[in-house]
Design a protein around this motif. Structure first.
Motif, PDB file in Angstrom:
ATOM      1  N   TYR A 137      -6.633  46.862 -23.123  1.00  0.00           N
ATOM      2  CA  TYR A 137      -7.307  46.167 -24.221  1.00  0.00           C
ATOM      3  C   TYR A 137      -6.339  45.544 -25.243  1.00  0.00           C
ATOM      4  N   ALA A 138      -5.067  45.962 -25.252  1.00  0.00           N
ATOM      5  CA  ALA A 138      -4.112  45.326 -26.171  1.00  0.00           C
ATOM      6  C   ALA A 138      -3.769  43.911 -25.713  1.00  0.00           C
ATOM      7  N   SER A 152       1.673  42.468 -25.781  1.00  0.00           N
ATOM      8  CA  SER A 152       1.527  43.501 -26.805  1.00  0.00           C
ATOM      9  C   SER A 152       2.538  44.632 -26.575  1.00  0.00           C
ATOM     10  N   THR A 153       2.558  45.535 -27.524  1.00  0.00           N
ATOM     11  CA  THR A 153       3.448  46.697 -27.463  1.00  0.00           C
ATOM     12  C   THR A 153       2.612  47.975 -27.545  1.00  0.00           C
ATOM     13  N   VAL A 154       2.915  48.907 -26.646  1.00  0.00           N
ATOM     14  CA  VAL A 154       2.234  50.217 -26.625  1.00  0.00           C
ATOM     15  C   VAL A 154       3.311  51.284 -26.773  1.00  0.00           C
ATOM     16  N   THR A 155       3.129  52.172 -27.748  1.00  0.00           N
ATOM     17  CA  THR A 155       4.117  53.215 -28.027  1.00  0.00           C
ATOM     18  C   THR A 155       3.466  54.589 -27.902  1.00  0.00           C
ATOM     19  N   GLU A 162      -0.266  54.316 -29.504  1.00  0.00           N
ATOM     20  CA  GLU A 162      -0.596  53.262 -30.462  1.00  0.00           C
ATOM     21  C   GLU A 162      -0.250  51.896 -29.872  1.00  0.00           C
ATOM     22  N   ASP A 163      -1.143  50.925 -30.068  1.00  0.00           N
ATOM     23  CA  ASP A 163      -0.885  49.560 -29.605  1.00  0.00           C
ATOM     24  C   ASP A 163      -1.037  48.607 -30.788  1.00  0.00           C
ATOM     25  N   ASN A 164      -0.545  47.384 -30.611  1.00  0.00           N
ATOM     26  CA  ASN A 164      -0.665  46.361 -31.664  1.00  0.00           C
ATOM     27  C   ASN A 164      -1.606  45.252 -31.230  1.00  0.00           C
ATOM     28  N   GLY A 165      -2.632  45.640 -30.453  1.00  0.00           N
ATOM     29  CA  GLY A 165      -3.617  44.678 -29.990  1.00  0.00           C
ATOM     30  C   GLY A 165      -4.623  44.319 -31.053  1.00  0.00           C
ATOM     31  N   PRO A 166      -5.775  43.782 -30.650  1.00  0.00           N
ATOM     32  CA  PRO A 166      -6.779  43.339 -31.628  1.00  0.00           C
ATOM     33  C   PRO A 166      -7.404  44.480 -32.415  1.00  0.00           C
ATOM     34  N   PRO A 207      -6.953  53.047 -37.161  1.00  0.00           N
ATOM     35  CA  PRO A 207      -6.314  51.741 -36.955  1.00  0.00           C
ATOM     36  C   PRO A 207      -4.801  51.891 -36.842  1.00  0.00           C
ATOM     37  N   GLY A 208      -4.185  51.002 -36.039  1.00  0.00           N
ATOM     38  CA  GLY A 208      -2.737  51.000 -35.904  1.00  0.00           C
ATOM     39  C   GLY A 208      -2.073  50.310 -37.084  1.00  0.00           C
ATOM     40  N   GLU A 209      -0.746  50.394 -37.135  1.00  0.00           N
ATOM     41  CA  GLU A 209       0.045  49.763 -38.204  1.00  0.00           C
ATOM     42  C   GLU A 209       0.942  48.680 -37.600  1.00  0.00           C
ATOM     43  N   PRO A 210       0.823  47.400 -37.983  1.00  0.00           N
ATOM     44  CA  PRO A 210      -0.114  46.886 -39.016  1.00  0.00           C
ATOM     45  C   PRO A 210      -1.496  46.608 -38.462  1.00  0.00           C
ATOM     46  N   ARG A 211      -1.617  46.537 -37.130  1.00  0.00           N
ATOM     47  CA  ARG A 211      -2.934  46.300 -36.525  1.00  0.00           C
ATOM     48  C   ARG A 211      -2.967  47.022 -35.193  1.00  0.00           C
ATOM     49  N   GLY A 212      -4.116  46.956 -34.544  1.00  0.00           N
ATOM     50  CA  GLY A 212      -4.256  47.631 -33.272  1.00  0.00           C
ATOM     51  C   GLY A 212      -5.026  48.934 -33.402  1.00  0.00           C
TER      52      GLY A 212
END
Length: 471
Positions: free
Chosen positions: A373-374, A378-381, A397-401, A448-453
């Motif tokens: 879904y990211a 994108s980046t997944v950590t 954590e991902d930086n997706g939508p 929510p992820g930082e800054p998004r995701g």
């Protein structure tokens, strides 16, 4: 030759209760017989000792009033020697003249009685017989300076015979009493077991019900059994619920790909052009993969919804070694999807108590959900850290939508998917994560992820100290 085997005797509650009662009653009857015989013998000894003392006093009185030189009067001798069974013994001796009369020379008592004192009773052994003797000393009226010592003895035969007679009378009465008690016990056991009839009838009237059988009419002694059966019924209900839910989920999730397979097959048959067939095969391949993935996730969800892990199924897992290895296995898949998959964590051991296969399913679903879904680029950590309470924190954590804040609480629901997301999926991944976390007494947190995701964090409790070995 008869080859049939004797059928083993089935356990019987009635027989067991009666056996438990009969053995102690038999032992008590034996102890009571011994006690009764002892009491009867003691009573016979008291009666015979009193009679023996009276005989010695009477004889001493008769002899003390006589004048004689070396013999006793015929009346006194008759009294002393009269014993039809020959079990009586006597001695009459004078302090001056020695033995005056007697049918046996009886030993003197350990302590000589005083003149006019009560008779002295003692036991003595003569030949092969144990005798009971009574000795009394009286003054001679014809010779005030002389005294007579009269000893009367008898065997213990009459005493034991009277004790046996009393024992036989008591045993007959006690046996009759015990027989009556056992008859009442037999009747009472049969009557008491009838309290199980309502429970038996209630169970016999059931068809396929798995509702609890415990009720107000169940005796207290049977309640542990009924509670155990109710607990078994509860587990069976849970298993049947999982079974029904799996069938419903499978029907719900596989209906769409199976319908698509049928449509593409019909389309290829209706238009057998090579390009049409090739396109249909590509769609069929995609639908088959989707159906296979959905089936795998349904099975994983069913395993995750099983009852809580038993202690024997858990091992101490070092997440600091386990998680990096599992992440490394997914790197190539993430590269193909255009996602940068990374890991952040400490090299220090970090132990949790859990099931390795279930935790691997949890991590796979977290990574798969983030990668899917990211989106590309994108980046997944994956992060692993120790918690202040001694537990462990695993987050992906991902930086997706990302997901709207109001929808975060619904991410653990089965088949829930955020509206507007065009990625293929079954909506089961995070539901599986939630169930596995619950089985490990962990907490899944969605934020929510930082800054998004989106960030999904699983907080494991501290591993208890015990004999489990690190895996």
């Amino acid at each position: 030759m008869n080859l049939s085997r004797t059928r083993p005797l089935r356990p019987s509650l009635r027989r067991r209760l009666l056996l438990v009662l009969l053995v102690p009653v038999g032992v008590l009857l034996l102890l009571d017989a011994l006690l009764t015989y002892g009491v009867a013998l003691s009573y016979a000894n008291r009666v015979h000792d009193r009679d023996l003392s009276d005989d010695a006093v009477t004889l001493a009185t008769m002899v003390g009033n006589e004048q004689f030189g070396s013999d006793v009067a015929p009346q006194a001798r008759f009294l002393l020697e009269y014993d039809p069974e020959g079990r009586g013994y006597f001695n009459v001796s004078s302090a001056r003249h020695g033995l005056l009369a007697g049918n046996e020379r009886l030993p003197e008592p350990p302590r000589a009685p005083a003149i006019g004192a009560a008779p002295t009773l003692y036991d003595l052994q003569m030949a092969k017989h144990t005798l009971r003797a009574a000795t009394v000393r009286v003054a001679m009226r014809s010779d005030p300076g002389d005294s007579l010592v009269v000893t009367v003895a008898e065997t213990l035969h009459d005493r034991h015979r009277q004790a046996r007679e009393i024992l036989l009378l008591a045993i007959v009465m006690q046996t009759l009493l015990i027989a009556c008690v056992l008859s009442l016990v037999w009747f009472g056991v049969g009557r008491g077991l009838r309290v199980l009839d309502p429970l038996t009838a209630r169970l016999a009237a059931r068809n396929n019900e798995l509702t609890p059988i415990d009720g107000p009419d169940v005796p207290l002694e049977i309640r542990p059994l009924t509670r155990t059966i109710d607990a078994l019924f509860a587990r069976l209900r849970g298993m049947l619920t999982l079974h029904d839910r799996f069938i419903a989920d499978a029907a719900h999730q596989l209906r769409t790909p199976l319908t698509g397979l049928s449509l593409h097959v019909e389309h290829a048959i209706a238009n057998p052009q090579p390009e049409t067939v090739a396109d249909a095969l590509l769609h069929i391949q995609r639908l088959v993969r989707r159906a296979a993935r959905t089936s795998a996730q349904l099975l994983a969800l069913t395993r995750a919804q099983a009852p809580s892990l038993e202690t024997g199924e858990c091992t101490l897992l070092d997440l600091a070694r386990f998680i990096p290895e599992a992440v490394a296995d997914r790197v190539h898949e993430a590269i193909r999807a255009g996602v940068d998959l990374g890991y952040e964590g400490s090299d220090q051991p970090l132990f949790v108590l859990g099931d390795a296969a279930s935790l691997l399913d949890l991590l796979d679903n977290l990574i798969d959900n983030a990668v899917r879904y990211a989106g590309r680029g994108s980046t997944v950590t994956v992060r692993l850290a120790a918690r202040a309470d001694g537990g462990a924190s695993l987050s992906v954590e991902d930086n997706g939508p990302g997901v709207p804040a109001e929808l975060l609480p619904r991410l653990s629901e089965r088949f829930f998917r955020v509206a507007g997301n065009n990625e293929e999926g079954s909506g089961l991944g995070l539901a599986i994560v939630q169930r596995i976390a619950e089985r490990h007494h962990a907490e899944a947190v969605y934020r929510p992820g930082e800054p998004r995701g989106l960030c999904v964090e699983v907080r494991f409790p501290a591993a208890p100290t015990g004999p489990a070995q690190p895996a």
